[in-house]
Design a protein around this motif. Structure first.
Motif: not given
Length: 149
Positions: A71-81
């Motif tokens: 969940a933390a990985q996807k959250e961080a990637l969503a911010g980058v996207i």
């Protein structure tokens, strides 16, 4: 040598003439604005593909103990996207593409969809994009537990 230079000059002159004619008719020939837009969109699409791989792995192979980390990985990637989708560079190429009329209907659809996507995404905060990604992961874990019960 002289013939090749003359040939290059003729090719450039014809291309320039075709571009001027298209501009007079309100059209663009594979404009640099469209090329810049597709370059930016490809970069976003690659990041979204990584997000898709994370989601697939989460749903098919990931152990239960890794849910918070994913969940933390996807959250961080969503911010980058989100940052890439709404960056100053993306705004610049979107603005250059507004009102662009291309010969190809698919390219026109790409421009239309890119402008619409940018307008929608730019109204969303980075925090909201990150929160959506985190909640997606948390909801999947809750759904999986409920299904097993």
């Amino acid at each position: 040598m002289r013939a090749s230079l003359l040939g290059m000059y003729l090719v450039q002159a014809v291309a320039f003439g075709a571009k001027r004619l298209a501009q007079r008719r309100g059209l663009a020939l594979r404009s640099t604005a469209y090329d810049a837009l597709t370059k930016e969109l490809r970069e976003v699409a690659r990041l979204e593909e990584v997000s898709g791989i994370l989601s697939y792995d989460e749903q098919c192979f990931m152990s239960e103990g890794s849910a918070a980390s994913r969940a933390a990985q996807k959250e961080a990637l969503a911010g980058v996207i989100h940052e890439k989708r709404t960056s100053a560079r993306m705004a610049e190429v979107i603005d250059a593409a507004r009102g662009l009329k291309l010969d190809d209907a698919r390219e026109n659809a790409n421009v239309r969809d890119a402008i619409e996507g940018f307008d929608v995404e730019s109204r969303k905060s980075k925090d909201l994009a990150e929160r959506e990604a985190r909640l997606e992961s948390e909801c999947f874990v809750a759904w999986k537990k409920a299904r097993e019960a």
